[in-house]
Scaffold this active site. Structure first.
Site, PDB file in Angstrom:
ATOM      1  CG  ASN A  13      -1.725   1.252   1.358  1.00  0.00           C
ATOM      2  OD1 ASN A  13      -1.757   2.081   0.449  1.00  0.00           O
ATOM      3  ND2 ASN A  13      -2.410   1.413   2.489  1.00  0.00           N
ATOM      4  CG  HIS A  98      -5.677   2.042   5.209  1.00  0.00           C
ATOM      5  ND1 HIS A  98      -5.198   2.952   6.110  1.00  0.00           N
ATOM      6  CD2 HIS A  98      -4.715   1.114   5.050  1.00  0.00           C
ATOM      7  CE1 HIS A  98      -3.982   2.588   6.483  1.00  0.00           C
ATOM      8  NE2 HIS A  98      -3.658   1.471   5.853  1.00  0.00           N
ATOM      9  CD  GLU A 100      -2.675   5.457   6.745  1.00  0.00           C
ATOM     10  OE1 GLU A 100      -2.699   5.500   5.501  1.00  0.00           O
ATOM     11  OE2 GLU A 100      -1.747   4.904   7.389  1.00  0.00           O
ATOM     12  CD  GLU A 170      -3.345  -2.369   7.255  1.00  0.00           C
ATOM     13  OE1 GLU A 170      -2.383  -2.717   6.578  1.00  0.00           O
ATOM     14  OE2 GLU A 170      -3.821  -1.213   7.218  1.00  0.00           O
ATOM     15  N   GLY A 176       2.608   2.307  10.807  1.00  0.00           N
ATOM     16  CA  GLY A 176       3.557   3.412  10.652  1.00  0.00           C
ATOM     17  C   GLY A 176       4.264   3.794  11.943  1.00  0.00           C
ATOM     18  CB  SER A 216       5.369  -1.810  11.896  1.00  0.00           C
ATOM     19  OG  SER A 216       4.934  -0.485  12.161  1.00  0.00           O
TER      20      SER A 216
HETATM   21  P1  13P Z   1       3.143   0.377   7.615  1.00  0.00           P
HETATM   22  O1  13P Z   1       3.655  -0.908   7.029  1.00  0.00           O
HETATM   23  O2  13P Z   1       3.868   1.594   7.133  1.00  0.00           O
HETATM   24  O3  13P Z   1       3.042   0.312   9.118  1.00  0.00           O
HETATM   25  O4  13P Z   1       1.638   0.562   7.079  1.00  0.00           O
HETATM   26  C1  13P Z   1       0.770  -0.499   7.151  1.00  0.00           C
HETATM   27  C2  13P Z   1      -0.446  -0.156   6.399  1.00  0.00           C
HETATM   28  O5  13P Z   1      -1.187   0.736   6.782  1.00  0.00           O
HETATM   29  C3  13P Z   1      -0.710  -0.871   5.149  1.00  0.00           C
HETATM   30  O6  13P Z   1      -1.986  -0.586   4.673  1.00  0.00           O
END
Ligand code: 13P
Length: 254
Positions: A13, A98, A100, A170, A176, A216
């Site tokens: 992603n 997601h 976010e 997730e 992140g 992560s």
């Molecule tokens: P990271 O791997 O940067 O933690 O992000 C995970 C993510 O949100 C994938 O959709």
């Protein structure tokens, strides 16, 4: 529990990263590194990079996904992209719900459900993201949160359509942050997701659904996470922006 019943998929992603020349360079570097992959390889790229990346991966084993789509077929929805627009381009996957988007753009389980239904109707394979916030984990309601998301996000989705979906677990606190869930924590929730699906759709359908871990995940921790019986792949953010790192994760998925 038999992992052979479903496909392992490692998906990148890219989030809001990469201009078109940068996207082309990244995917061209990735192609030879993952050509012998034992798992599905998907890159979910910004809308502006879709055409560039679709052209670059033609004839390779890399599939392309978008990072969202709208639930209406067309109309007065300024700034939005429909599932049909993506399908017409040759896009196969779409990330939906997601965290976010839930956190920053007002996405709710209701809109995730509408998008999932619309994406499936158009012929896309949704990668639906679920996951608990840190304080939800700390107050021991992770399973309630996940069960609610699964039930609402897939409301009205048939068993046949569910098999076309990928679910990405997730945990929001792991995204992140460099704080990966332990392999046992990831397994526990992925198994719970499968058990919830089994209650709704029966065990055979639940066993056929690919459930990824995301948060992560990197070249160092991927093998241990992916060794767990209910962790069928990964949704990778930061580490998908570097071809060598992403390809190491792909190699860890056997
Ligand atoms: P990271 O791997 O940067 O933690 O992000 C995970 C993510 O949100 C994938 O959709």
């Amino acid at each position: 529990m038999n992992k052979n019943l479903r496909q392992a998929i490692i998906a990148g992603n890219w989030k809001m990263n990469k201009t078109r020349p940068e996207a082309k360079a990244l995917v061209e570097e990735l192609i030879p590194l993952v050509k012998d992959a034992d798992c599905g390889v998907v890159v979910c790229v910004p809308f502006t990079n879709l055409e560039t990346v679709l052209n670059a991966v033609k004839g390779t084993n890399i599939k392309v996904g978008a990072q969202n789509c709208h639930f209406e077929k067309s109309g007065a929805f300024t700034g939005e992209i429909s599932a049909d627009m993506l399908v017409e381009m040759g896009v196969e996957y779409v990330v939906l719900g997601h965290s976010e988007r839930r956190q920053y753009f007002g996405e709710t389980d209701e809109t995730v459900n509408k998008r999932t239904v619309a994406a499936l109707a158009a012929g896309l394979k949704p990668i639906v993201c679920v996951g608990e916030l840190l304080w939800e984990r700390e107050t021991n309601i992770t399973e309630e949160v996940i069960a609610r998301q699964i039930k609402l996000d897939f409301y009205g989705v048939s068993a046949d359509d569910l098999k076309k979906c990928v679910i990405a677990y997730e945990p929001v606190w792991a995204i992140g942050t460099g704080k990966t869930a332990t392999a046992d924590q990831a397994q526990e929730v992925c198994a719970f997701i499968r058990a919830t699906l089994a209650k709704l759709y029966g065990q055979a359908v639940a066993d056929a659904v690919t459930i990824q871990y995301g948060g992560s995940m990197n070249a160092k921790n991927a093998a241990e996470l992916l060794s767990k019986p209910d962790v069928d792949g990964g949704l990778i953010g930061g580490a998908s922006l570097k071809a060598p790192d992403f390809s190491e994760i792909v190699k860890a998925a056997k």
